[in-house]
Design a protein around this motif. Structure first.
Motif, short mmCIF file in Angstrom:
data_model
loop_
_atom_site.label_atom_id
_atom_site.label_comp_id
_atom_site.label_asym_id
_atom_site.label_seq_id
_atom_site.Cartn_x
_atom_site.Cartn_y
_atom_site.Cartn_z
N ARG A 24 0.80 -1.22 0.00
CA ARG A 24 0.00 0.00 0.00
C ARG A 24 0.84 1.28 0.00
N ALA A 25 2.06 1.17 0.46
CA ALA A 25 2.94 2.34 0.54
C ALA A 25 4.34 1.91 0.14
N ARG A 28 7.99 3.08 1.02
CA ARG A 28 8.60 2.83 2.32
C ARG A 28 9.61 1.69 2.27
N ILE A 61 5.10 7.27 9.96
CA ILE A 61 3.90 6.95 9.20
C ILE A 61 2.67 7.67 9.77
N ARG A 65 -2.73 6.95 10.27
CA ARG A 65 -2.52 6.12 9.08
C ARG A 65 -2.17 4.68 9.47
#
Length: 124
Positions: A24-25, A28, A61, A65
């Motif tokens: 999703r991210a 990172r 983060i 979130r």
């Protein structure tokens, strides 16, 4: 009392959650670099030290979130991927009037969420 990793699930939830976050991210991913660079020092840093380094992928983060990702992660993985026999045993114990406790060395962020989703009385 039930354990999470290796008992309700066959996998390590720390690794699963990391993979979930990376999907999703993906930006990172670079935050995992310190873990791989420091891996040779694991005998000196110990398991607790390496866990702290591993969790660097969550650096800055933000709690809101992170909490949202935890809720999504638990909704995706629990109870569908838990051992069905153990879910049935949890239900039998609940029907027998027993207090259900989920105990785990995993971070409290998702242990509490998993405990709630699976109907535990307490999550540690």
């Amino acid at each position: 009392m039930f354990d999470l990793d290796g008992t309700l699930l066959a996998w390590d939830t720390q690794v699963l959650f990391c993979g979930f976050v990376m999907r999703r991210a993906g930006g990172r991913r670079g935050l995992l670099l310190p873990f791989f660079l420091l891996a040779p020092l694991a005998p000196w840093l110990g398991a607790a030290g390496m866990k702290r380094v591993f969790l660097a992928y969550l650096w800055r983060i933000g709690r809101e979130r992170q909490d949202g990702m935890v809720r999504e992660f638990v909704a995706e993985w629990f109870p569908g991927r838990c051992f069905h026999e153990l879910l049935a045993e949890i239900e039998r114990q609940r029907d027998g009037g027993r207090r259900l406790v989920l105990a785990s060395a995993s971070p409290q962020w998702w242990v509490e969420e998993v405990g709630g989703v699976l109907g535990f009385d307490e999550a540690l």
